[in-house]
Design a protein around this motif. Structure first.
Motif, PDB file in Angstrom:
ATOM      1  N   VAL A   1      77.028  58.845  21.196  1.00 35.57           N
ATOM      2  CA  VAL A   1      75.871  58.478  20.374  1.00 35.57           C
ATOM      3  C   VAL A   1      74.731  57.979  21.256  1.00 35.57           C
ATOM      4  CG1 VAL A   1      75.014  56.779  18.689  1.00 35.57           C
ATOM      5  CG2 VAL A   1      77.142  58.011  18.244  1.00 35.57           C
ATOM      6  N   TYR A   2      75.065  57.125  22.219  1.00 37.59           N
ATOM      7  CA  TYR A   2      74.025  56.588  23.110  1.00 37.59           C
ATOM      8  C   TYR A   2      73.432  57.693  23.979  1.00 37.59           C
ATOM      9  CZ  TYR A   2      74.093  51.633  22.079  1.00 37.59           C
ATOM     10  OH  TYR A   2      73.917  50.426  21.458  1.00 37.59           O
TER      11      TYR A   2
ATOM     12  N   THR B   1      69.784  56.407  25.105  1.00 36.94           N
ATOM     13  CA  THR B   1      69.643  54.947  25.202  1.00 36.94           C
ATOM     14  C   THR B   1      70.766  54.331  26.033  1.00 36.94           C
ATOM     15  OG1 THR B   1      70.797  54.790  23.063  1.00 36.94           O
ATOM     16  CG2 THR B   1      68.392  54.663  23.037  1.00 36.94           C
ATOM     17  N   GLU B   2      71.386  55.128  26.913  1.00 36.02           N
ATOM     18  CA  GLU B   2      72.475  54.605  27.738  1.00 36.02           C
ATOM     19  C   GLU B   2      71.993  53.415  28.572  1.00 36.02           C
ATOM     20  OE1 GLU B   2      71.278  57.811  27.759  1.00 36.02           O
ATOM     21  OE2 GLU B   2      72.793  59.121  28.678  1.00 36.02           O
TER      22      GLU B   2
ATOM     23  N   SER C   1      71.330  53.908  17.541  1.00 36.60           N
ATOM     24  CA  SER C   1      72.433  53.787  18.504  1.00 36.60           C
ATOM     25  C   SER C   1      73.233  52.517  18.271  1.00 36.60           C
ATOM     26  CB  SER C   1      71.889  53.794  19.937  1.00 36.60           C
ATOM     27  OG  SER C   1      71.263  55.001  20.251  1.00 36.60           O
TER      28      SER C   1
END
Length: 439
Positions: free
Chosen positions: A70-71, A76-77, A101
């Motif tokens: 998802v990230y 958006t990691e 996220s």
């Protein structure tokens, strides 16, 4: 005539600013109230489903992989609360992808039994929403940080039902020792708007019924001694979380998929070893039992710390504040009677004391105590927060938080919390503005 014109222009300038900030605050409060309520209901529903189907715990490694995906999907990691505080410092940009996220990641974490709270997610989603509303209104770059704070306050208020504490906390948590006074009104309006919406949508504000013992010099002194232990626990809490995070990012665990699977397996094993699900999820029932009934297992605070550290270090989502409540309440419940302080009241003191030491936000902790427990014990809560803040050192939950002044003197320091912790990508070596006796 010139003086009258100047006065009219000045009044118009202030009224324009007031209208703009009220509008921004209300819009932010509406968004955060709606999304925050949905998030609160989603986490509660996930907890209910997990309670009814304990086998979902076995799905934790798979859920961890989904969270990583998802990230990656929303790019958006590696983003989290520290980035929100950075944005509140400088008005730096934030990705709107952080909202879905952290929403999905936190609900999944609670669904499968990860040990975390929800307020870390609140600060992230709220700050992100506030930032983008600020962009929508074309606020100046230096004002974007206030919009970010408004979002943090609004989402926090939507989840906890504490608008005053939320407003103060969102301003204080950024720079300890500095309070941006103009931000209070928009933050409070945003928080109050979100609070009203969340209550209308069925979110019950967090509140505890406690019995406050009669104020006496003896009890006051014993509470001061008890506060020293809360400071120690808060320091251990923060240090252990950051140390565990560093360990989980070494060697083969650098791979986020392997890290999530390993953490999930560890939580499954710990749960079966303990023989109880008390340490999975937020643990609000255990907190309430400690505060209102004066009952807690002696080892509960240590086990919750372990469960939370593994969960968050492995990449599962949520927050650290509810776990700090759990650790403080259960420790206070057990430690307080040793000094002749009632167990339930000691749990309430510990809950606020550990929160204060972990966030370095003394005044917002006092305000939070009043909103959670009532004003009758204000003198005790103020004492606990004062002692805990002073002696808890410079550790904290958020490594981008700035502490401007020494905790044991009037020296101006401007240091980042946890600058010495492993894996701190900001690597902010402390900048000493005024050399004093403290290093």
């Amino acid at each position: 005539m010139d003086r009258i014109s100047h006065t009219i222009i000045k009044i118009a300038k202030y009224m324009r600013a007031l209208i703009i900030w009220f509008t921004v605050a209300v819009v932010v409060g509406c968004f955060c109230g709606l999304i925050g309520s949905a998030f609160h209901i989603g986490v509660d529903k996930a907890t209910e489903i997990r309670t009814a189907a304990p086998w979902l715990l076995l799905c934790m490694p798979a859920a961890g992989i989904v969270i990583v995906l998802v990230y990656k999907l929303f790019r958006t990691e590696g983003q989290g609360t520290n980035d929100i505080i950075d944005a509140a410092h400088s008005g730096s940009s934030l990705s709107i992808g952080l909202v879905p996220s952290i929403f999905i990641g936190t609900v999944l974490t609670h669904l499968v039994g990860g040990s975390s709270g929800r307020e870390g997610a609140a600060l992230q989603m709220g700050g992100d929403i506030g930032y983008h509303v600020g962009r929508l209104f074309h606020l100046r770059n230096q004002d974007m940080k206030v919009a970010t704070m408004c979002g943090m306050a609004a989402f926090f208020s939507a989840l906890f039902g504490t608008p005053f504490a939320a407003a103060v906390f969102s301003i204080m948590v950024v720079s300890v020792g500095s309070f941006l006074h103009m931000a209070f009104l928009p933050c409070f309006v945003a928080a109050f708007t979100a609070y009203i919406i969340s209550v209308r949508l069925g979110v019950v504000p967090m509140h505890f019924d406690i019995i406050v013992p009669a104020l006496s010099v003896s009890l006051f002194l014993r509470t001061a001694v008890l506060s020293l232990s809360f400071a120690l626990v808060s320091t251990v809490f923060c240090t252990f979380l950051h140390t565990t995070e560093g360990l989980f990012r070494k060697g083969f665990l650098k791979n986020p998929y392997i890290r999530a699977v390993a953490g999930g397996i560890i939580i499954i094993a710990l749960t079966y070893l303990c023989g109880t699900a008390d340490y999975n999820g937020a643990g609000t029932a255990v907190i309430r039992a400690a505060v209102e009934d004066g009952t807690a297992r002696p080892e509960a605070f240590l086990l919750k710390l372990l469960f939370t550290a593994v969960t968050l270090s492995a990449g599962y989502k949520g927050g650290e504040i509810i776990p700090s409540f759990f650790v403080g309440a259960t420790f206070g419940c057990v430690a307080a009677p040793l000094l002749g302080v009632p167990a339930g009241f000691g749990a309430a003191l510990g809950m606020i004391g550990v929160f204060c030491g972990a966030t370095n936000c003394m005044f917002s902790s006092i305000v939070l105590a009043v909103e959670l427990f009532g004003a009758e014990g204000l003198m005790f809560f103020a004492l606990v927060c004062g002692v805990t803040y002073m002696v808890s050192g410079y550790s904290g939950l958020y490594s981008t938080q700035t502490i401007l002044f020494s905790k044991i003197g009037a020296d101006y320091l401007e240091v980042k919390t946890n600058h010495h912790h492993l894996g701190d990508r900001h690597d902010p070596a402390p900048e000493i503005r005024n050399t004093g006796t403290e290093h």
